[in-house]
Structures are given as structure tokens and as C-alpha cells.
Design an enzyme around this catalytic site. Structure first.
Site, mmCIF file in Angstrom:
data_model
loop_
_atom_site.group_PDB
_atom_site.id
_atom_site.type_symbol
_atom_site.label_atom_id
_atom_site.label_comp_id
_atom_site.label_asym_id
_atom_site.label_seq_id
_atom_site.Cartn_x
_atom_site.Cartn_y
_atom_site.Cartn_z
ATOM 1 N NE ARG A 54 -0.042 1.566 3.363
ATOM 2 C CZ ARG A 54 1.052 2.452 3.533
ATOM 3 N NH1 ARG A 54 2.406 1.980 3.627
ATOM 4 N NH2 ARG A 54 0.835 3.565 3.715
ATOM 5 N N GLY A 55 0.039 2.356 -0.131
ATOM 6 C CA GLY A 55 1.051 3.550 -0.258
ATOM 7 C C GLY A 55 1.133 3.842 -1.786
ATOM 8 C CB ALA A 56 0.227 6.953 -3.840
ATOM 9 N NE ARG A 97 -6.162 0.872 -1.634
ATOM 10 C CZ ARG A 97 -5.571 1.375 -0.806
ATOM 11 N NH1 ARG A 97 -4.246 1.298 -0.696
ATOM 12 N NH2 ARG A 97 -6.231 2.177 0.145
ATOM 13 C CG ASP A 245 -3.258 8.149 -1.662
ATOM 14 O OD1 ASP A 245 -3.204 8.692 -0.409
ATOM 15 O OD2 ASP A 245 -2.761 6.999 -1.779
HETATM 16 O O1 MRU Z 1 -4.656 3.190 2.124
HETATM 17 P P1 MRU Z 1 -3.044 3.796 2.229
HETATM 18 O O2 MRU Z 1 -2.448 2.788 2.982
HETATM 19 O O3 MRU Z 1 -2.476 2.928 0.904
HETATM 20 O O4 MRU Z 1 -2.784 5.006 2.240
HETATM 21 C C1 MRU Z 1 -1.580 5.585 2.082
HETATM 22 C C2 MRU Z 1 -1.629 7.029 2.450
HETATM 23 O O5 MRU Z 1 -2.624 7.600 2.309
HETATM 24 C C3 MRU Z 1 -0.552 7.765 2.099
HETATM 25 O O6 MRU Z 1 -0.346 8.833 2.701
HETATM 26 C C4 MRU Z 1 -0.057 8.290 0.398
HETATM 27 O O7 MRU Z 1 -0.361 6.976 -0.258
HETATM 28 C C5 MRU Z 1 1.341 8.552 0.204
HETATM 29 S S1 MRU Z 1 2.481 7.297 0.392
HETATM 30 C C6 MRU Z 1 4.029 8.146 -0.178
#
Ligand code: MRU
Length: 358
Positions: A54-56, A97, A245
Site C-alpha cells: 500500500r502507499g501510492a 484501487r 495519493d
Molecule cells: O490506504 P493506504 O495505506 O494505501 O494510504 C496511504 C496514504 O494515504 C499515503 O499517505 C499516500 O499513499 C502517500 S504514500 C507516499
């Protein structure tokens, strides 16, 4: 080379191992470090949907390796079938997603690259997909480091910094976006005090941010989300830095649910609120935050998050995974190409086009 060009002080979220993708299963952190050996596109999609990765930026990188894994069994002579399957698989992975634009950015970039090689053999096309995955992976580590260097110019030794969710090494190829300046400051011997919001309902702040910063030896203090205002009022926080994101063309910022509340609190306390954003997260094709698709996730994340019922059975639940912070609450956006005022539409365009703004 898919590895970052320097050694990050935290565990890697993903590594290409020659014939499979190694994914650190983030659902099991911090209790267990389990590495998944991913060999199919379907497994990559599932890992993204269920937050093993996870994480963008990290989901964009994983998706492109997934594209390679899904196409690698095609052979020379099967060009027609290859070209039929490619867009289908891109769409399938992209649907995993909806909010983080990095997912479609990475897949579109790869598909566009392969498209330039239309007349080539299947072997060459497959090699091009893998090469693009590796390039995006390697570049992301560099991008994070550059974001960290720009962000460091906004910080001072001794500051208290609040962050929300996990925009760290685990969310990227290495070092993270919002956490990158914290790692760089630590390397330089600065003493920052980081406050990590736990980040209900999936606890990315406590399970991941507190974990990776603690592993790297930084001074991190975990707080519940509803403590952020009190901590600011007590004067413990001089700056907020979060990841994103998707940034819309008008500077509105989508990030983990709860980010908007933190931004409003920061404004009320006169604390700068910075967003660390690789330009791959800036979507000039989405005019405002209102058009950013916000993922809604299962009710069980709230009612039965970690195996224990915490709500009456059958209760109605609303569980948006992200919110949108209007540009007016964002002091600046920190990209790998410079720092920009989110209300400066031309400035946003310039950083996306890789022109220096500072
Ligand atoms: O649902 P997630 O854990 O994927 O959400 C992640 C976030 O909201 C992060 O802040 C975002 O993706 C930036 S990661 C560099």
C-alpha cells in the site's frame, strides 16, 4: 538495477528477485515480517486490494511488475494475443484501487512505452515491460531522496513534526515522501521529534510509521488521531508533513482519511501544513478535489478491525479510506522538482513538467 542507490534504514516494501516479486506483507507488521513471493498478476492485484502492499508510489511500482508477471508467458509468434491481453491486464490492475493516481500513472507510462515498440517481437516487448518496472522502481527511490532534500530546507534541528498515515519507506521504493526529510535529518545528526497519528481504522501510523521510524532509530511518539489538536495546543508540533495519493490541478490534496482534520487543526494553530508529493501523484487531468475518486472500504475495518468486534453487529458504517484537503489549507507542496504553492496552478504545471521553481 532495481535497488535504491543508497541503503535505506528501514525494511524494503518490495524487491524484484529476477523471476518473482518479493513483497513485505504490510498487513502483518509490526508483529511479523513475512515476505510474499508473488509470481502472478492476479496475486499482485490481490496484494494491492488487501493492502499487503500500500502507499501510492509502492502500488504503482508493484502493479507494473504485475503487468510483467501477467505477460511473461506469451511467446514469440503470439503477438496478436499479446496485444489483446495487454490493455485488459492494464485495466484489471488499475482497478485494484481508485484514489492513488500513481497506479494508473505507472501502468499508462509502461503501456505507452511498449506501444512505441509495436513492430517488435514478444520477447522484446516483455523485456521492455520489465525494464520500465525497474526504471520506475529505481527512479522512485531517487525522487523520494530529492523530496527529502527540498523538505529539509523547511525544517530546523529540534522541531516537532506531526505526520498522518504512512508516507514512508514502506509506501515507496525507499525513504518515503513525508518521512524522507526525517531520515535525511537523522543522517545529519539532527534531533527531530516525530509525532505519528495512529491513523484509524487500519493503523498505518502505528503499525507502519512508528515501526519504520523506530527501527531506524528516530525519535517517534505515537498518538491517537484525536490527540493531534491537544498536542498542537501544547506547542509540541511546529510543522505537519503528510504524503498524498493525488493532487488535483487546483492544488486540492487527497490523502488518508483524517488528513483534512489535521490540516484544519494546523491552520487553527498557525502551524505550516506541508504535502510531500512526487510529481507522479500530481494529476493535472483532475480539475479539483471534487473529481478525485474516493475509495470506500469494508465496514469490518471499523467494526472488527483486528479480530475483535468493537461495534454492535449490523450497525451502519461509512468508511471512506481518503479525504480531500482543499488547497487553501496546504502551505506548500514539496516535489522532487521543487516546492510549490498549491494555489499556483502554473507552478504546479511547471513542477510536473520538471522545471525548477526554487
Ligand atoms: O490506504 P493506504 O495505506 O494505501 O494510504 C496511504 C496514504 O494515504 C499515503 O499517505 C499516500 O499513499 C502517500 S504514500 C507516499
Amino acid at each position: 538495477m532495481t535497488q535504491p542507490v543508497w541503503t535505506p534504514p528501514h525494511p524494503l516494501s518490495l524487491e524484484w528477485k529476477g523471476d518473482y516479486l518479493a513483497l513485505l506483507d504490510q498487513r502483518r507488521l509490526p508483529a511479523e515480517k513475512v515476505v510474499l513471493q508473488i509470481t502472478t498478476a492476479e496475486e499482485v492485484r490481490e496484494a494491492i486490494v488487501h493492502l499487503a502492499v500500500r502507499g501510492a508510489p509502492a502500488i504503482g511500482i508493484a502493479a507494473v511488475y504485475g503487468l510483467y508477471l501477467g505477460m511473461r508467458n506469451f511467446q514469440d509468434g503470439e503477438e496478436d494475443a499479446f496485444w489483446q491481453e495487454l490493455p485488459r491486464l492494464v485495466d484489471d490492475l488499475n482497478a485494484a484501487r481508485p484514489t492513488a493516481v500513481n497506479l494508473s500513472w505507472a501502468l499508462k507510462r509502461t503501456a505507452a512505452k511498449v506501444e512505441t515498440l509495436r513492430s517488435r517481437s514478444v520477447e522484446e516487448l516483455k523485456a521492455a515491460i520489465l525494464a520500465e518496472a525497474r526504471a520506475i522502481h529505481r527512479e522512485d527511490a531517487e525522487v523520494c531522496r530529492r523530496i527529502g532534500e527540498y523538505a529539509l530546507t523547511l525544517l530546523k534541528d529540534g522541531m516537532g513534526i506531526l505526520t498522518h498515515c504512512n508516507a514512508g519507506g514502506l509506501a515507496t521504493a525507499a525513504y518515503g515522501t513525508a518521512l524522507a526529510p526525517m531520515y535525511l535529518a537523522h543522517e545529519r545528526g539532527w534531533k527531530l521529534k516525530v509525532y505519528a497519528d495512529e491513523t484509524r481504522p487500519v493503523l498505518q501510523g502505528s503499525r507502519l510509521t512508528a515501526f519504520e521510524l523506530q527501527q531506524a532509530g528516530l525519535d517517534v511518539t505515537l498518538i491517537c488521531d484525536n490527540m493531534a489538536g491537544a498536542v498542537m495546543k501544547e506547542g509540541k508540533v511546529q510543522v505537519v508533513i503528510v504524503g498524498t495519493d493525488r493532487v488535483a490541478a487546483n492544488g486540492d490534496v487527497a490523502n488518508k482519511i483524517g488528513t483534512y482534520s489535521v490540516a484544519v487543526l494546523a491552520k487553527a494553530h498557525g502551524i505550516p501544513f506541508y504535502v510531500a508529493a512526487p510529481t507522479s501523484s500530481i494529476d493535472l487531468g483532475t480539475p479539483t478535489g471534487a473529481e478525485i475518486p474516493i475509495e470506500e472500504r469494508a465496514a469490518e475495518e471499523i467494526t472488527c478491525g483486528f479480530g475483535k468486534a468493537t461495534a454492535p453487529e449490523g450497525v451502519q458504517v461509512y468508511n471512506p479510506a481518503f479525504d480531500v484537503t482543499p488547497a487553501e489549507y496546504v502551505t506548500a507542496i514539496i516535489t522532487e522538482n521543487g516546492i510549490v504553492d498549491p494555489r499556483d496552478k502554473e507552478g504546479l504545471r511547471r513542477v510536473v513538467l520538471h522545471k525548477q521553481t526554487i
